[in-house]
Design a protein around this motif. Sequence first.
Motif, mmCIF file in Angstrom:
data_model
loop_
_atom_site.group_PDB
_atom_site.id
_atom_site.type_symbol
_atom_site.label_atom_id
_atom_site.label_comp_id
_atom_site.label_asym_id
_atom_site.label_seq_id
_atom_site.Cartn_x
_atom_site.Cartn_y
_atom_site.Cartn_z
ATOM 1 N N GLN A 385 0.774 -1.417 0.016
ATOM 2 C CA GLN A 385 0.353 0.030 -0.069
ATOM 3 C C GLN A 385 0.900 1.266 0.037
ATOM 4 O O GLN A 385 0.509 2.236 -0.725
ATOM 5 C CB GLN A 385 -0.946 -0.030 1.331
ATOM 6 N N GLN A 386 1.852 1.129 0.806
ATOM 7 C CA GLN A 386 2.664 2.296 0.882
ATOM 8 C C GLN A 386 3.452 2.566 -0.404
ATOM 9 O O GLN A 386 3.488 3.839 -0.897
ATOM 10 C CB GLN A 386 3.852 2.101 1.806
ATOM 11 N N THR A 387 3.919 1.645 -1.167
ATOM 12 C CA THR A 387 4.500 1.879 -2.547
ATOM 13 C C THR A 387 3.416 2.124 -3.415
ATOM 14 O O THR A 387 3.842 3.071 -4.305
ATOM 15 C CB THR A 387 5.077 0.470 -3.033
ATOM 16 N N ALA A 388 2.421 1.796 -3.465
ATOM 17 C CA ALA A 388 1.169 2.027 -4.402
ATOM 18 C C ALA A 388 0.733 3.505 -4.326
ATOM 19 O O ALA A 388 0.508 4.186 -5.245
ATOM 20 C CB ALA A 388 0.038 0.912 -4.376
ATOM 21 N N LEU A 389 0.581 3.970 -3.241
ATOM 22 C CA LEU A 389 0.161 5.178 -2.755
ATOM 23 C C LEU A 389 1.202 6.200 -3.345
ATOM 24 O O LEU A 389 0.901 7.172 -3.866
ATOM 25 C CB LEU A 389 -0.146 5.655 -1.311
ATOM 26 N N TYR A 390 2.386 5.945 -3.390
ATOM 27 C CA TYR A 390 3.538 6.847 -3.666
ATOM 28 C C TYR A 390 3.587 6.993 -5.167
ATOM 29 O O TYR A 390 3.505 7.861 -6.044
ATOM 30 C CB TYR A 390 4.650 6.679 -3.212
ATOM 31 N N ALA A 391 3.340 5.570 -5.712
ATOM 32 C CA ALA A 391 3.405 5.477 -7.269
ATOM 33 C C ALA A 391 2.207 6.282 -7.960
ATOM 34 O O ALA A 391 2.459 7.054 -9.110
ATOM 35 C CB ALA A 391 3.449 4.098 -7.641
ATOM 36 N N ALA A 392 1.053 5.939 -7.267
ATOM 37 C CA ALA A 392 -0.108 6.842 -7.833
ATOM 38 C C ALA A 392 0.139 8.297 -7.734
ATOM 39 O O ALA A 392 -0.405 8.922 -8.711
ATOM 40 C CB ALA A 392 -1.411 6.475 -7.011
ATOM 41 N N ALA A 393 0.635 8.862 -6.738
ATOM 42 C CA ALA A 393 0.743 10.189 -6.611
ATOM 43 C C ALA A 393 1.934 10.797 -7.640
ATOM 44 O O ALA A 393 2.020 11.856 -8.165
ATOM 45 C CB ALA A 393 1.327 10.723 -5.286
ATOM 46 N N LYS A 394 3.011 9.800 -7.937
ATOM 47 C CA LYS A 394 4.080 10.270 -8.782
ATOM 48 C C LYS A 394 3.332 10.474 -10.275
ATOM 49 O O LYS A 394 3.804 11.310 -10.859
ATOM 50 C CB LYS A 394 5.181 9.084 -8.474
#
Length: 480
Positions: A385-394
């Motif tokens: 989740q942590q990785t996915a949230l950053y990836a989506a925002a990026k």
Amino acid sequence: MAESRITLRTQDFAAWYQDVVLEGDMAEPAEIVKGCMVIKPNGYAVWEALQRAFDDRFKATGHQNVYFPLLIPQSFLKKEAEHVEGFAPELAVVTIAGGKQLEEPYVIRPTSETIVGHFFARWIHSYRDLPLLLNQWANVVRWELRTRLFLRTSEFLWQEGHTAHASHEEAREEVLRILDIYAEVAEDLMAMPVIKGMKTSAEKFAGALRSFSIEAMMQNGLALQAGTSHDLGQNFGRAFDVKFQTSEGKLDFVWQTSWGVSTRLIGGLIMTHSDDKGLVLPPKLAPVPVVLVPIYRKDEERSSVMEAASKITADLKLKLDSREGQTPGAKFFHWERRGVPIVLELGPRDLASGNVVLKRRDTGTKEIVPQSDLKAKIASTLAAQQTALYAAAKERLKQNCVTADSLPQVEEILRDVTAEKGGGKFVFAHITDDPLCDARLKELKATVRCIPLIDEHDGPGKCIITGEPVDRRAVIAKAY
């Protein structure tokens, strides 16, 4: 359970944000105190997590925490002309105390450079006293006319670093070191990508030589200045006569820095990740990362389900929602609105099969997990989740960065952008660091957010306003 409606982001982003803050139990307006807010436990826990992350990093780089008075003699602010001019409209002034008129009014701390300068002059005498690396966790007051919870309130919480150095080079290194810390916490913990850059002369901190910032993009495309680090030069050293004997035996004024992040980071966190169902928090900052909701219909099911639920939550150190008088549906709704990354479901069927149902807050997906695998699955899901949230925002940042080669192009791109309607972009354009250029952009209700430290575009070009050569494109946007 009656559900309070959350305004859709596409309908009114500003109203959506307010709804998410309130329904997520993060904060509420302090209506009896104009422009202020009450930070509630769910919101304050996020601030505490950020505070720990920053504080650990500050101390690891040699900084010590201190505390300076809330009240600052009004005359102090007048010693640095640009500083007082910059803050004058926002000052709250105390003129009466103990029932008597004060001989000199006190300003309620808008920032502490002036009072820090006074004490630096008492503490610093030699190059052996340098560098002096201090940080203060405090509240400040800046009288705001238009307020938004977390983003802009008359009183807010922050940290403010204040350092003194023997050389400009050392001070500049400090400024950029802190900027890197701010970016690291924003990206690694908040999962919020940022652009590091230098502010223009018109946008810099009042009294600084140069200011640097991290700029983040919210879901509506507006920019949020998420942290600033200031090269104060010798301005405050001269104003407060902070002199030291150099290693060569000469007298010189200290070179100072100041830097800060505030509770507006929580607003940035909310606007970066949350959705139309409510709050979404990255696992590294979630006050409650995982909660288990027991499900049973009959009294005879209750004891076996609760016994198993209690054992699982005790073994894995999870939160158990054992509240009576609440349906499972009401509990799911409660934790969804509060942004809990993982909700576990345990009912009689799960008990019989030795499984648990795991639901992710970010995607809403459910998965049946064997109880024996639960610890590892929780860890991997939180990391995912942590990785996915950053990836989506990026990816959102990438998709909403555009270039412009003329002022009409900038105007066309940003004309209809508002906090309510959204549609914002980060417009990369060549522009001269000149207050006249900043003033022209303000006619469009836009600003130069920063001149990126790393040029990821096409290098030098001609200013879209003056035609003068500049070495790289700057970020232009509408902002909070």
